[in-house]
Design an enzyme around this catalytic site. Structure first.
Site, PDB file in Angstrom:
ATOM      1  CG  ASP A  30     -26.791 -26.504  -3.641  1.00 27.04           C
ATOM      2  OD1 ASP A  30     -27.039 -26.548  -2.335  1.00 27.04           O
ATOM      3  OD2 ASP A  30     -27.014 -25.155  -4.344  1.00 27.04           O
ATOM      4  CG  HIS A  31     -31.093 -26.661  -2.647  1.00 25.87           C
ATOM      5  ND1 HIS A  31     -31.764 -26.541  -1.320  1.00 25.87           N
ATOM      6  CD2 HIS A  31     -30.115 -25.395  -2.655  1.00 25.87           C
ATOM      7  CE1 HIS A  31     -31.481 -25.636  -0.735  1.00 25.87           C
ATOM      8  NE2 HIS A  31     -30.519 -24.945  -1.733  1.00 25.87           N
ATOM      9  CG  ASP A  81     -33.944 -28.946   0.557  1.00 25.78           C
ATOM     10  OD1 ASP A  81     -34.440 -28.923   1.684  1.00 25.78           O
ATOM     11  OD2 ASP A  81     -34.066 -27.663  -0.227  1.00 25.78           O
ATOM     12  CG  HIS A 126     -32.640 -20.416  -2.161  1.00 25.16           C
ATOM     13  ND1 HIS A 126     -33.517 -21.105  -1.324  1.00 25.16           N
ATOM     14  CD2 HIS A 126     -31.344 -20.752  -1.931  1.00 25.16           C
ATOM     15  CE1 HIS A 126     -32.951 -22.052  -0.664  1.00 25.16           C
ATOM     16  NE2 HIS A 126     -31.527 -21.897  -0.856  1.00 25.16           N
ATOM     17  N   GLY A 127     -32.009 -16.160  -4.196  1.00 28.56           N
ATOM     18  CA  GLY A 127     -32.285 -15.419  -5.251  1.00 28.56           C
ATOM     19  C   GLY A 127     -32.065 -14.084  -4.810  1.00 28.56           C
ATOM     20  N   GLY A 153     -28.578 -19.103   0.749  1.00 29.98           N
ATOM     21  CA  GLY A 153     -29.286 -17.732   0.145  1.00 29.98           C
ATOM     22  C   GLY A 153     -28.209 -16.600   0.706  1.00 29.98           C
ATOM     23  N   GLY A 154     -26.811 -16.870   0.537  1.00 28.59           N
ATOM     24  CA  GLY A 154     -25.962 -15.986   0.953  1.00 28.59           C
ATOM     25  C   GLY A 154     -25.869 -14.722   0.169  1.00 28.59           C
ATOM     26  CG  ASN A 164     -25.025 -23.312  -0.407  1.00 27.28           C
ATOM     27  OD1 ASN A 164     -24.090 -23.471   0.469  1.00 27.28           O
ATOM     28  ND2 ASN A 164     -25.662 -23.836  -1.220  1.00 27.28           N
ATOM     29  CB  ILE A 165     -22.427 -17.343  -3.124  1.00 24.53           C
ATOM     30  CG1 ILE A 165     -21.279 -17.911  -3.393  1.00 24.53           C
ATOM     31  CG2 ILE A 165     -22.462 -16.632  -1.914  1.00 24.53           C
ATOM     32  CD1 ILE A 165     -19.966 -17.144  -3.527  1.00 24.53           C
TER      33      ILE A 165
END
Length: 278
Positions: A81-82, A103, A179-180, A208-209, A229-230
């Site tokens: 991820d990222h 990314d 995100h966050g 950023g779910g 994504n979580i």
């Protein structure tokens, strides 16, 4: 079983649901996610963020992720991820990750295209799926080292060009999430989502779910997003279980953490309308 995200996400797009991609950061978190997926008989994207390499070595993440995925009874993709560093992304591919994200979303579109093309060229012969991001999902307070920044919405007019130029397998888009922990209430642009969905044939991804709202998440999953994504909500769920349980010894604390994280992931499976694997 260890699989690529390619077929998994194509099926999700086709059938109108999303697959959750929770970030793991040690053996216990990865095992907890797998237990939920197997109990519900649903696919899982086991994601490891480059930003967590200061907490968990990439080689260890690959070894643990591949081991758990191979012995799982449901399809599991091991995803980087990222990934922002080309060397790290290529290393992840060589270590056996079946899916990677490049990314370059904070770069100009020409630079984003160039960097994405380079990763696709490396990954494709190795049968590894590649995710890119167009637009930019910003960040509030978070458990990773995403910069605190504002989101830049994906321009639907740029999507077709980006996909044609890169031949990427899936595309993360920015439609109002972050995100966050949110600074305010997220406002999802479903019009943007619908416009982009109508212009693409590849699966779309939402970063950023966490804390985006149950209705928002369900709509995203059933109206065009194939992967969500979580992380923050899951970590918060683990901490809540620990605080409520008030453990007095380490094993009790660890069990409470896993229980809280698993409960959040199970709820996400329902919100995302993830279908049972057949």
């Amino acid at each position: 079983m260890l699989v690529s995200t390619k077929e998994m996400l194509q099926r999700a797009r086709r059938e109108g649901y999303a697959v959750p991609a929770p970030n793991f950061f040690d053996l216990r978190s990865a095992s907890a996610y797998l237990e939920v997926a197997e109990a519900l008989n649903k696919p899982l994207i086991l994601a490891f963020a480059q930003a967590h390499m200061d907490q968990f070595d990439l080689e260890d993440a690959a070894m643990i992720g591949r081991y758990l995925a191979k012995k799982a009874s449901v399809p599991v993709a091991l995803h980087l991820d990222h990934g922002t560093d080309e060397t790290i992304i290529k290393q992840a591919i060589d270590l056996g990750f079946t899916s990677v994200m490049i990314d370059a979303s904070q770069e100009k579109i020409e630079e984003n295209i160039m960097k994405t093309k380079a990763i696709v060229a490396f990954a494709r012969p190795r049968e590894v799926a590649v995710e890119a991001e167009l637009g930019h999902v910003g960040a509030g307070d978070n458990y990773e080292d995403h910069e605190h920044s504002d989101s830049i919405y994906t321009k639907a007019s740029e999507v077709e060009k980006f996909i044609e130029m890169t031949d990427v397998d899936s595309l993360a888009i920015s439609i109002g999430t972050a995100h966050g922990i949110y600074k305010g209430k997220p406002k999802i642009s479903f019009n943007t989502l619908h416009d982009i969905f109508s212009k693409t044939a590849i699966p779309l991804v939402l970063h950023g779910g966490s804390s985006s709202g149950e209705e928002n998440l369900h709509r995203c999953a059933t109206e065009g997003i194939a992967k969500i994504n979580i992380f923050t909500d899951i970590v918060e769920g683990g901490m809540k279980a620990i605080n409520n349980g008030r453990p007095t010894e380490l094993f009790e604390l660890e069990n409470l953490r896993s229980r809280g994280m698993k409960a959040v992931l199970e709820e996400y499976y329902h919100l995302l309308a993830t279908k049972t694997w057949r």
